[in-house]
Design a protein around this motif. Structure first.
Motif, PDB file in Angstrom:
ATOM      1  N   SER A 480       0.830  -1.208   0.000  1.00  0.00           N
ATOM      2  CA  SER A 480       0.000   0.000   0.000  1.00  0.00           C
ATOM      3  C   SER A 480       0.869   1.265   0.000  1.00  0.00           C
ATOM      4  CB  SER A 480      -0.921   0.001   1.220  1.00  0.00           C
ATOM      5  OG  SER A 480      -0.149  -0.035   2.423  1.00  0.00           O
ATOM      6  N   THR A 481       2.010   1.206   0.711  1.00  0.00           N
ATOM      7  CA  THR A 481       2.896   2.376   0.727  1.00  0.00           C
ATOM      8  C   THR A 481       3.381   2.703  -0.676  1.00  0.00           C
ATOM      9  OG1 THR A 481       3.649   1.706   2.930  1.00  0.00           O
ATOM     10  CG2 THR A 481       4.953   3.378   1.786  1.00  0.00           C
ATOM     11  N   ALA A 482       3.744   1.693  -1.425  1.00  0.00           N
ATOM     12  CA  ALA A 482       4.226   1.901  -2.793  1.00  0.00           C
ATOM     13  C   ALA A 482       3.126   2.486  -3.663  1.00  0.00           C
ATOM     14  CB  ALA A 482       4.731   0.583  -3.379  1.00  0.00           C
ATOM     15  N   ARG A 483       1.892   2.008  -3.480  1.00  0.00           N
ATOM     16  CA  ARG A 483       0.787   2.521  -4.297  1.00  0.00           C
ATOM     17  C   ARG A 483       0.525   3.995  -3.992  1.00  0.00           C
ATOM     18  NH1 ARG A 483      -1.938  -2.169  -2.626  1.00  0.00           N
ATOM     19  NH2 ARG A 483      -3.545  -0.915  -1.602  1.00  0.00           N
ATOM     20  N   GLU A 484       0.508   4.351  -2.693  1.00  0.00           N
ATOM     21  CA  GLU A 484       0.230   5.737  -2.320  1.00  0.00           C
ATOM     22  C   GLU A 484       1.325   6.680  -2.822  1.00  0.00           C
ATOM     23  OE1 GLU A 484      -0.278   5.907   1.853  1.00  0.00           O
ATOM     24  OE2 GLU A 484      -1.975   4.513   1.894  1.00  0.00           O
ATOM     25  N   LEU A 485       2.571   6.274  -2.611  1.00  0.00           N
ATOM     26  CA  LEU A 485       3.670   7.134  -3.026  1.00  0.00           C
ATOM     27  C   LEU A 485       3.755   7.239  -4.541  1.00  0.00           C
ATOM     28  CD1 LEU A 485       6.407   6.052  -0.456  1.00  0.00           C
ATOM     29  CD2 LEU A 485       5.132   8.183  -0.503  1.00  0.00           C
ATOM     30  N   SER A 486       3.452   6.172  -5.229  1.00  0.00           N
ATOM     31  CA  SER A 486       3.456   6.211  -6.695  1.00  0.00           C
ATOM     32  C   SER A 486       2.431   7.205  -7.205  1.00  0.00           C
ATOM     33  CB  SER A 486       3.165   4.829  -7.264  1.00  0.00           C
ATOM     34  OG  SER A 486       4.176   3.913  -6.917  1.00  0.00           O
ATOM     35  N   GLN A 487       1.276   7.213  -6.575  1.00  0.00           N
ATOM     36  CA  GLN A 487       0.233   8.148  -7.002  1.00  0.00           C
ATOM     37  C   GLN A 487       0.653   9.591  -6.739  1.00  0.00           C
ATOM     38  OE1 GLN A 487      -3.565   7.437  -5.188  1.00  0.00           O
ATOM     39  NE2 GLN A 487      -4.657   8.778  -6.596  1.00  0.00           N
ATOM     40  N   ASP A 488       1.271   9.857  -5.555  1.00  0.00           N
ATOM     41  CA  ASP A 488       1.717  11.214  -5.230  1.00  0.00           C
ATOM     42  C   ASP A 488       2.764  11.707  -6.222  1.00  0.00           C
ATOM     43  OD1 ASP A 488       0.033  11.249  -3.103  1.00  0.00           O
ATOM     44  OD2 ASP A 488       1.569  10.805  -1.600  1.00  0.00           O
ATOM     45  N   LEU A 489       3.752  10.878  -6.484  1.00  0.00           N
ATOM     46  CA  LEU A 489       4.826  11.309  -7.375  1.00  0.00           C
ATOM     47  C   LEU A 489       4.342  11.411  -8.814  1.00  0.00           C
ATOM     48  CD1 LEU A 489       7.715  12.157  -7.546  1.00  0.00           C
ATOM     49  CD2 LEU A 489       8.409   9.778  -7.742  1.00  0.00           C
ATOM     50  N   SER A 490       3.381  10.605  -9.169  1.00  0.00           N
ATOM     51  CA  SER A 490       2.831  10.658 -10.520  1.00  0.00           C
ATOM     52  C   SER A 490       2.197  12.022 -10.791  1.00  0.00           C
ATOM     53  CB  SER A 490       1.792   9.547 -10.713  1.00  0.00           C
ATOM     54  OG  SER A 490       1.191   9.635 -11.979  1.00  0.00           O
ATOM     55  N   ILE A 491       1.548  12.583  -9.776  1.00  0.00           N
ATOM     56  CA  ILE A 491       0.927  13.898  -9.938  1.00  0.00           C
ATOM     57  C   ILE A 491       1.990  14.949 -10.250  1.00  0.00           C
ATOM     58  CG2 ILE A 491      -0.325  15.729  -8.742  1.00  0.00           C
ATOM     59  CD1 ILE A 491      -1.790  13.518  -7.174  1.00  0.00           C
ATOM     60  N   GLY A 492       3.094  14.929  -9.492  1.00  0.00           N
ATOM     61  CA  GLY A 492       4.163  15.881  -9.749  1.00  0.00           C
ATOM     62  C   GLY A 492       4.781  15.705 -11.122  1.00  0.00           C
ATOM     63  N   LEU A 493       4.953  14.455 -11.522  1.00  0.00           N
ATOM     64  CA  LEU A 493       5.548  14.204 -12.829  1.00  0.00           C
ATOM     65  C   LEU A 493       4.615  14.601 -13.962  1.00  0.00           C
ATOM     66  CD1 LEU A 493       7.322  10.788 -12.192  1.00  0.00           C
ATOM     67  CD2 LEU A 493       8.378  13.001 -12.531  1.00  0.00           C
ATOM     68  N   ARG A 494       3.323  14.463 -13.754  1.00  0.00           N
ATOM     69  CA  ARG A 494       2.383  14.878 -14.799  1.00  0.00           C
ATOM     70  C   ARG A 494       2.478  16.381 -15.051  1.00  0.00           C
ATOM     71  NH1 ARG A 494      -1.201  11.121 -16.498  1.00  0.00           N
ATOM     72  NH2 ARG A 494      -1.336   9.220 -15.236  1.00  0.00           N
ATOM     73  N   ARG A 495       2.712  17.150 -13.992  1.00  0.00           N
ATOM     74  CA  ARG A 495       2.893  18.586 -14.183  1.00  0.00           C
ATOM     75  C   ARG A 495       4.124  18.841 -15.058  1.00  0.00           C
ATOM     76  NH1 ARG A 495       2.170  19.048  -8.354  1.00  0.00           N
ATOM     77  NH2 ARG A 495      -0.002  19.472  -7.874  1.00  0.00           N
ATOM     78  N   GLU A 496       5.209  18.140 -14.759  1.00  0.00           N
ATOM     79  CA  GLU A 496       6.421  18.301 -15.562  1.00  0.00           C
ATOM     80  C   GLU A 496       6.176  17.850 -17.001  1.00  0.00           C
ATOM     81  OE1 GLU A 496      10.648  19.153 -15.875  1.00  0.00           O
ATOM     82  OE2 GLU A 496       9.091  19.622 -14.405  1.00  0.00           O
TER      83      GLU A 496
END
Length: 511
Positions: A480-496
């Motif tokens: 679950s930790t990997a899923r949550e963190l993946s989603q958070d970082l994905s948001i930042g990367l989508r902005r980039e």
């Protein structure tokens, strides 16, 4: 462990350390690769927790998403002579004492200036303006003006060289004689600011000065004006030297006549354009400010050859950086990069935690063996990478990404900002667009082929990472930790990713 995973680990009770975000991604890559995981899979990430240099776009995206600033290494100015070095040394030491290349504290500014003066104290600027002073038998100003105008038509150095700017003043000399002060621009005067030629420059050699003197003497005698004596020739350097010469000729209330083909052409709705050509124009005045303004107009198209004795370098880091480690990283970089050169550095904003800490460095361009440092844009890029490496060795997550690889707003030069601030919407359209893009943080499309290629590579890398993160976030079998963190970082990367797409496509903010 990066800041993102550290913050989540701290929020959990108990002493068991949760795996870092990148540990989980590596576990996922090993699991998908089958078995214990091959070295090829593990090589994607470095010990610092960032993707390797093999995927620069992904590395840049991870670093930016984690909040790391790109390292700043830039030259603020070049200088020549001990007086200029004193100004930089005084400025860099305004908050705390500087340190030299041997790590010693610079406690005595005057002694430091003397030590720098030994490096380049006898250097002179380029010789761009020739000044000749004559004592004449009683002469009339109008007759002198006509004689000089006829010589200007023919050429001061040789026939056909009739485009040069000159100035003269007439005042009372010794023993009732007339003193003529004559100044001639011997530097190449450009047709406009894009002119890069230098064919029309007169060398400041004794033979050339003698030739000018002989032609001047001949035309004066032909007009019935008898030169009695001539003072030693003087030279000055650059636009400031021209203005200083005009001011010196104007002393004691003498009128100065400036004759030139350089003019500032007005353009409605745009800034003026400096051009040389067409008819000569003459300005006769004793007003100090008017002489200064005219000197600036002529100086704008004067091709000067100023020496470079030192450079004023800036090393800057993000506001949230560990100040002590950042300073040590800067010291390490300077010691390695400028070995054999005299330099000193001082820290600004060491204690102001809301501001970016930075080092102001003055570096002598000539080293102990006499070799001259002549930095260009490739050197600056290399210095940025090396400084970032030194920072990373000290545990500072500074991004070493180049400006070419960022979808950031364009850099605005000081003169562009000043022009925009002064003229507003009537400033040149390209300047207005550039400044507004900076203010709005609008990415701009790259113009160089190399930059476009790197943008495309970064875009593909970011897209690949986003797809990988989405896969982990949707995988119910992953922790679950990997899923949550993946989603958070994905948001930042989508902005980039969005910024990159916009920059490559049209250079405008989607909003």
């Amino acid at each position: 462990m990066n800041d993102l995973s550290r913050s989540r680990s701290a929020s959990k009770p108990g002493s068991r350390r949760l795996p870092s975000y990148f540990d989980l991604i590596e576990d996922e890559l090993r699991r998908r690769g089958g078995g214990g995981g091959g070295s090829a899979k593990r090589s994607t990430f470095t010990n610092s927790g960032l993707p390797s240099a093999k995927h620069p776009g992904a590395a840049s995206a991870f670093s930016r998403a984690a909040g790391n600033n790109a390292v700043v290494v830039k030259v603020l100015s070049y200088g020549a002579g001990a007086s200029s070095a004193r100004n930089v040394l005084a400025y860099q030491s305004k908050e705390e004492k500087a340190r030299d290349q041997d790590g010693r504290e610079v406690t005595d500014l005057s002694a430091a200036v003397r030590s720098w003066e030994r490096e380049f104290g006898n250097r002179k600027g380029s010789q761009d303006i020739l000044r000749l002073t004559y004592e004449l038998e009683k002469a009339n100003r109008e007759h002198l003006g006509r004689a000089l105008a006829s010589l200007a038509e023919d050429g001061f150095r040789q026939p056909g060289d009739g485009d040069r700017t000159y100035a003269f003043s007439v005042s009372e000399g010794v023993k009732g004689q007339t003193r003529l002060q004559f100044a001639l621009v011997i530097a190449h005067e450009k047709k406009d600011r894009s002119d890069r030629s230098s064919a029309n420059r007169i060398p400041a050699e004794i033979d050339d000065v003698r030739a000018i003197d002989e032609r001047l003497d001949k035309v004066l005698r032909g007009a019935g004006i008898t030169p009695v004596s001539r003072y030693p020739a003087e030279f000055s350097s650059g636009p400031k030297g021209l203005t200083a010469t005009l001011h010196a000729m104007q002393r004691a209330g003498a009128e100065v006549t400036l004759s030139t083909k350089t003019h500032l052409r007005d353009r409605p709705g745009k800034s003026g354009r400096y051009e040389r050509g067409g008819e000569r124009r003459e300005v006769t005045t004793k007003d100090h400010k008017e002489l200064t303004a005219e000197g600036k107009v002529v100086g704008a198209l004067m091709q000067t050859r100023q020496p470079r004795d030192f450079m004023h370098l800036l090393l800057s880091g993000p506001a949230n950086v560990d100040r002590d480690r950042f300073i040590l990283a800067g010291r390490d970089f300077l010691r390695e990069q400028f070995e054999g050169h005299r330099y000193s550095y001082a820290v600004h904003n060491r204690n102001d935690l809301e501001q970016h800490p930075h080092l102001h460095v003055i570096v002598a361009l000539r080293n102990a063996s006499g070799k001259m440092l002549n930095p260009n844009i490739r050197d600056f890029a290399e210095w940025r990478v090396r400084f970032a490496d030194k920072a990373r060795e000290r545990g500072i997550p500074i991004d070493r990404q180049k400006r070419l690889e960022r979808a950031g707003p364009p850099p605005v030069k000081r003169w562009e900002w000043e022009m925009f601030r002064r003229m507003g919407a009537t400033a040149p359209s390209n300047v207005v667009e550039k400044v507004m893009s900076k203010l709005r943080d609008t990415p701009t499309a790259p113009k160089r082929e190399e930059a476009r290629t790197r943008f495309d590579q970064s875009r593909r890398s970011v897209g690949h990472v986003i797809r990988m993160l989405d896969g982990i976030a949707k995988d119910r079998g992953a922790p679950s930790t990997a899923r949550e963190l993946s989603q958070d970082l994905s948001i930042g990367l989508r902005r980039e990713y969005g910024r990159l797409k916009t920059a490559v496509r049209e250079g405008r903010d989607p909003t």
